[in-house]
Design an enzyme around this catalytic site. Structure first.
Site, short mmCIF file in Angstrom:
data_model
loop_
_atom_site.label_atom_id
_atom_site.label_comp_id
_atom_site.label_asym_id
_atom_site.label_seq_id
_atom_site.Cartn_x
_atom_site.Cartn_y
_atom_site.Cartn_z
N ARG A 35 0.82 -1.22 0.00
CA ARG A 35 0.00 0.00 0.00
C ARG A 35 0.85 1.27 0.00
O ARG A 35 0.43 2.30 -0.52
CB ARG A 35 -0.92 0.03 1.22
CG ARG A 35 -2.08 -0.90 1.06
CD ARG A 35 -3.05 -0.75 2.20
NE ARG A 35 -4.16 -1.66 2.00
CZ ARG A 35 -5.10 -1.90 2.89
NH1 ARG A 35 -5.07 -1.29 4.06
NH2 ARG A 35 -6.07 -2.73 2.64
N LYS A 197 -20.94 -14.98 1.36
CA LYS A 197 -22.40 -14.84 1.51
C LYS A 197 -23.06 -14.00 0.43
O LYS A 197 -22.53 -12.96 0.03
CB LYS A 197 -22.69 -14.16 2.84
CG LYS A 197 -22.35 -14.99 4.05
CD LYS A 197 -22.60 -14.14 5.25
CE LYS A 197 -22.46 -14.90 6.54
NZ LYS A 197 -22.63 -13.99 7.67
N GLY A 350 -9.29 -8.21 -1.02
CA GLY A 350 -8.06 -8.80 -0.52
C GLY A 350 -7.88 -10.25 -0.92
O GLY A 350 -6.79 -10.67 -1.32
N GLY A 373 -13.61 -2.58 0.28
CA GLY A 373 -14.95 -2.02 0.46
C GLY A 373 -15.29 -1.01 -0.63
O GLY A 373 -16.41 -1.00 -1.15
P1 AMP Z 1 -15.95 -12.57 0.98
O1 AMP Z 1 -15.28 -11.72 2.01
O2 AMP Z 1 -17.43 -12.50 1.01
O3 AMP Z 1 -15.38 -12.36 -0.41
O4 AMP Z 1 -15.63 -14.06 1.38
C1 AMP Z 1 -14.36 -14.59 1.36
C2 AMP Z 1 -14.37 -15.85 2.15
O5 AMP Z 1 -15.30 -16.75 1.61
C3 AMP Z 1 -13.04 -16.57 2.13
O6 AMP Z 1 -12.49 -16.51 3.42
C4 AMP Z 1 -13.39 -17.99 1.74
O7 AMP Z 1 -12.78 -18.96 2.56
C5 AMP Z 1 -14.89 -18.04 1.95
N1 AMP Z 1 -15.52 -19.03 1.09
C6 AMP Z 1 -15.46 -19.12 -0.24
N2 AMP Z 1 -16.14 -20.19 -0.67
C7 AMP Z 1 -16.63 -20.82 0.42
C8 AMP Z 1 -17.42 -21.97 0.61
N3 AMP Z 1 -17.81 -22.73 -0.41
N4 AMP Z 1 -17.76 -22.28 1.88
C9 AMP Z 1 -17.36 -21.53 2.91
N5 AMP Z 1 -16.61 -20.42 2.78
C10 AMP Z 1 -16.26 -20.06 1.55
#
Ligand code: AMP
Length: 397
Positions: A35, A197, A350, A373
């Protein structure tokens, strides 16, 4: 929005809002200076014009209190090493010490001010605090894209008190690349959204479905979509309260002729750990006691096919729990397919950043955003308050 090369900075006091919110290791040293280096084009440009460069940043969330371990002093030390140049660190960002340090500067000097968030006025976007910062400069430059989705005194209110303001090269690049990808993109435009999610990225999905030609959904969030289609997903991440939203996105895709690509197979395990036994199964056959933790080989092939003729790709979020080796293959292979497509590719977040680095394809990605973000809010179609403030300020200068 004016950019730094459109304003006169020669020999002037230039106050640059940077994002030096870097990780600090247990011995108090900067653990990753990516950064810091991201601002070198802007800082170097100012030095070439003999400007007096005053840098300000936040670090962590001290919430208006002085917290020693969130001091920017280690950043000043790393910056001095990287630039092979003396950096004067001032242990406050406003007040007498800061004013005296700036008054004593000569052209080509660099001052780094202490953490802006040691004063509550920054995050509260307070006018008085902004006025005090503005008093330190002739020209204000905003180069901190990663915080441009949040109004602060150092990136919003300050623009009311300075005569001249503009975007630094990092901020300008972020906005320009994003515009290229989403404003008037070369098509097909393919978006890849993954991560945990649906609920975290529903705004992104709803905005993208209006703009893209293909939407690839992977990661944990795909299981909510699959469940909405009637598949049993065992113990996979599944947000029952988002089933209707997932259905409405799928309906929207149909009505707009957007191709929505979902996994057809996945790597499952009974637990999300490195010692779990992993196997591949189709999405129709996810065992009750297992969870999907990566996309499977048929899905990887399907997603890669969808990326082959893409002309523009935007990507946020991993395809699986890629932090664990045995669930990382899908994410790395998608990274390789994005790189191989030759499309204008823009990625943010990230995890996605670290995935393209670990897959060894980062040099083939057109642009890696420095904002998590902020990048997501751009993908949601939101306007950035700091950019709006710069635009308004640019009109008066
Ligand atoms: P996000 O911050 O929403 O982009 O989520 C990233 C996180 O989603 C990472 O830490 C991944 O380990 C988790 N992730 C991705 N695919 C899966 C999955 N199939 N089941 C559980 N966690 C997941």
């Amino acid at each position: 929005m004016k950019s730094i090369d459109q304003v006169d900075i020669s020999g002037k006091r230039v106050l640059i809002r940077v994002d030096f919110n870097v990780p600090i290791d247990a011995s108090g040293n900067v653990a990753d200076d990516t950064r810091i280096k991201a601002h070198f084009p802007t800082i170097g440009y100012c030095l070439d014009r003999n400007a007096k460069v005053v840098l300000m940043s936040h670090m962590g969330r001290p919430k208006g209190a002085r917290v020693d371990k969130l001091s920017l002093r280690p950043v000043a030390e790393r910056l001095a090493k990287l630039m092979e140049k003396q950096i004067l660190f001032v242990d406050d960002c406003i007040g007498e010490k800061a004013e005296a340090a700036v008054a004593a500067m000569k052209g080509g000097d660099i001052v780094l001010l202490e953490n802006l968030r040691f004063h509550i006025g920054d995050e509260k976007n307070e006018s008085e605090f902004a006025r005090a910062l503005a008093g330190l400069c002739d020209v204000y430059i905003d180069d901190a894209f990663a915080v441009s989705h949040r109004k602060a005194a150092s990136n919003a209110a300050i623009t009311e008190f300075v005569k001249v303001c503009a975007a630094g090269f990092l901020l300008k690049n972020e906005i320009d690349y994003f515009q290229k990808a989403m404003g008037n993109p070369e098509r097909p435009l393919v978006a890849i959204i993954g991560g945990a999610k649906v609920s975290d990225k529903i705004g992104v999905l709803e905005n993208l479905i209006e703009k893209v030609d293909r939407l690839i959904v992977g990661g944990g969030m795909a299981f909510t979509f699959l469940n909405a289609l009637g598949y049993e997903v065992g113990n996979s991440l599944c947000e029952k309260e988002m089933l209707d939203k997932a259905k409405s996105i799928m309906e929207k895709a149909k009505s707009k002729g957007v191709k929505l690509c979902l996994p057809v197979d996945c790597v499952v395990a009974e637990k999300a750990s490195a010692d779990a036994e992993a196997k591949v199964c189709s999405v129709e056959e996810i065992p009750k006691n297992s969870m999907g933790l990566d996309i499977g080989p048929a899905t990887t092939a399907l997603f890669s096919e969808s990326l082959k003729d893409a002309k523009t790709v935007v990507w946020n979020g991993p395809m699986g729990m890629f932090e664990i080796d045995k669930f990382s293959k899908g994410t790395y292979e998608v990274a390789s397919s994005v790189a191989a497509s030759g499309a204008l590719s823009i990625i943010g977040g990230g995890d996605t950043d670290s995935a393209v680095h670990r897959a060894g394809v980062s040099s083939k990605i057109s642009y890696i955003s420095t904002g998590g973000g902020a990048f997501l809010e751009l993908l949601e179609g939101k306007t950035m308050p700091a950019v709006e403030a710069l635009e308004k300020c640019g009109d008066k200068s």
